[in-house]
Design an enzyme around this catalytic site. Structure first.
Site, PDB file in Angstrom:
ATOM      1  N   PRO A   2       0.827  -1.210   0.000  1.00 25.12           N
ATOM      2  CA  PRO A   2       0.000   0.000   0.000  1.00 25.12           C
ATOM      3  C   PRO A   2       0.860   1.258   0.000  1.00 25.12           C
ATOM      4  O   PRO A   2       1.843   1.352   0.738  1.00 25.12           O
ATOM      5  CB  PRO A   2      -0.794  -0.133   1.303  1.00 25.12           C
ATOM      6  CG  PRO A   2      -0.822  -1.595   1.595  1.00 25.12           C
ATOM      7  CD  PRO A   2       0.496  -2.110   1.111  1.00 25.12           C
ATOM      8  N   GLU A   3       0.505   2.202  -0.855  1.00 30.13           N
ATOM      9  CA  GLU A   3       1.236   3.466  -0.938  1.00 30.13           C
ATOM     10  C   GLU A   3       0.406   4.553  -0.252  1.00 30.13           C
ATOM     11  O   GLU A   3      -0.616   4.265   0.375  1.00 30.13           O
ATOM     12  CB  GLU A   3       1.534   3.773  -2.405  1.00 30.13           C
ATOM     13  CG  GLU A   3       2.323   2.636  -3.067  1.00 30.13           C
ATOM     14  CD  GLU A   3       2.609   2.844  -4.542  1.00 30.13           C
ATOM     15  OE1 GLU A   3       2.706   4.005  -4.987  1.00 30.13           O
ATOM     16  OE2 GLU A   3       2.734   1.834  -5.268  1.00 30.13           O
ATOM     17  N   LYS A  59       3.832   6.358   4.551  1.00 28.50           N
ATOM     18  CA  LYS A  59       3.094   5.101   4.517  1.00 28.50           C
ATOM     19  C   LYS A  59       2.817   4.555   5.918  1.00 28.50           C
ATOM     20  O   LYS A  59       2.370   3.417   6.065  1.00 28.50           O
ATOM     21  CB  LYS A  59       3.874   4.065   3.700  1.00 28.50           C
ATOM     22  CG  LYS A  59       4.141   4.491   2.255  1.00 28.50           C
ATOM     23  CD  LYS A  59       5.005   3.465   1.539  1.00 28.50           C
ATOM     24  CE  LYS A  59       5.458   3.963   0.173  1.00 28.50           C
ATOM     25  NZ  LYS A  59       6.348   2.991  -0.510  1.00 28.50           N
ATOM     26  N   ARG A 263      12.731  -3.468  -9.233  1.00 29.69           N
ATOM     27  CA  ARG A 263      11.294  -3.166  -9.274  1.00 29.69           C
ATOM     28  C   ARG A 263      10.756  -3.323 -10.690  1.00 29.69           C
ATOM     29  O   ARG A 263      11.323  -2.787 -11.643  1.00 29.69           O
ATOM     30  CB  ARG A 263      11.038  -1.731  -8.806  1.00 29.69           C
ATOM     31  CG  ARG A 263      11.523  -1.409  -7.401  1.00 29.69           C
ATOM     32  CD  ARG A 263      10.694  -2.117  -6.336  1.00 29.69           C
ATOM     33  NE  ARG A 263      10.970  -1.599  -5.014  1.00 29.69           N
ATOM     34  CZ  ARG A 263      10.219  -0.716  -4.377  1.00 29.69           C
ATOM     35  NH1 ARG A 263       9.136  -0.237  -4.949  1.00 29.69           N
ATOM     36  NH2 ARG A 263      10.535  -0.315  -3.161  1.00 29.69           N
TER      37      ARG A 263
END
Length: 273
Positions: A2-3, A59, A263
């Site tokens: 989650p960002e 975050k 990534r």
């Protein structure tokens, strides 16, 4: 993971659910999830305290209690659920805050990567986790001048720079891809090679994309839901993330995916230079 938009929506739903609830028991089933303080001390500090508010920094979720603040990071799969004490406790429930009104705030995490720590009330800025975080992208503290200075002094790829929480807090892999696409900048470009116009486009894209993502409840691309079990809607707006091989919404060129510092990174090879 989650960002910022997802964590902000978790915060907003928790703020509706838990302020005013008084903790009378804390159960820690996975001790490694408690950091900076021994788990038994963590429990001792929280029993008898009332939740006053739920805030966010980057975050991190911040639970302000009577005399302390809890910092919680969801990591990859962490979720909070407010449940009745009689509801079944699942195997992925690792921390339980039991309240005097016979409800429980449960922390669930399939991967067991989530963390919690306790600090002095409003003292999060002194913790190792938060003291180096950069500005929030949707606040006046996020300025073009400071952002440009940070971008120009690094030779790292611009996407890597966006993921650096010291430059701007809360941007993760999904939104970094979308920001670079919106700004028409290739994610592998060296940050210090960008022109002032390109930096400005990235700055504005960061604000606009994060604003819309928050408004739409974040992106559910794997298992994310908020603390009321609702899915995000911004995944329907994504233009490059997870779109490998699909035509670019602007030019029709197939979206490509590469690995950038480990990534998965999505971009249009025609539109982004």
């Amino acid at each position: 993971m989650p960002e910022m938009p997802e964590v902000e929506n978790v915060r907003a739903t928790l703020q509706e659910l838990v302020p005013g609830k008084k903790i009378d028991q804390v159960i820690v089933r996975v001790p490694k999830m408690i950091v900076a303080t021994p788990p038994d001390e963590f429990v001792h500090m929280l029993v008898g305290q009332e939740i006053e508010a739920v805030r966010r920094r980057g975050k991190f979720l911040l639970f302000d209690l009577t005399n302390c603040t809890i910092l919680s990071h969801l990591r990859m799969e962490g979720k909070f659920r407010l449940m009745d004490e009689n509801e079944e406790v699942t195997k992925h429930t690792h921390i339980i805050f039991h309240f005097e009104d016979h409800t429980e705030l449960r922390f669930l995490d399939v991967r067991k990567f989530g963390t919690m720590e306790v600090t002095n009330k409003y003292g999060e800025s002194e913790t190792k986790s938060i003291k180096k975080l950069g500005p929030e992208p949707l606040t006046p503290a996020f300025t073009l001048a400071d952002f440009a200075t940070g971008v120009k002094k690094t030779s790292r790829a611009i996407k890597t720079a966006l993921l650096d929480q010291k430059l701007v807090a809360g941007v993760g892999n999904i939104y970094a891809d979308e920001i670079c696409f919106e700004a028409k900048v290739h994610p592998e470009r060296a940050a210090n090679s960008l022109s002032d116009k390109e930096i400005n486009r990235i700055f504005e894209a960061t604000k606009s994309i994060m604003t819309e993502a928050v408004a739409l409840g974040g992106s559910t691309v794997r298992t994310y839901v908020n603390s009321q079990g609702k899915l995000g809607q911004y995944q329907d707006k994504l233009k490059v993330y997870g779109k490998t091989g699909e035509p670019c919404v602007i030019c029709g060129t197939p979206i490509e995916k590469i690995k950038l510092n480990g990534r998965g990174t999505h971009f249009c090879p025609h539109c982004q230079k």
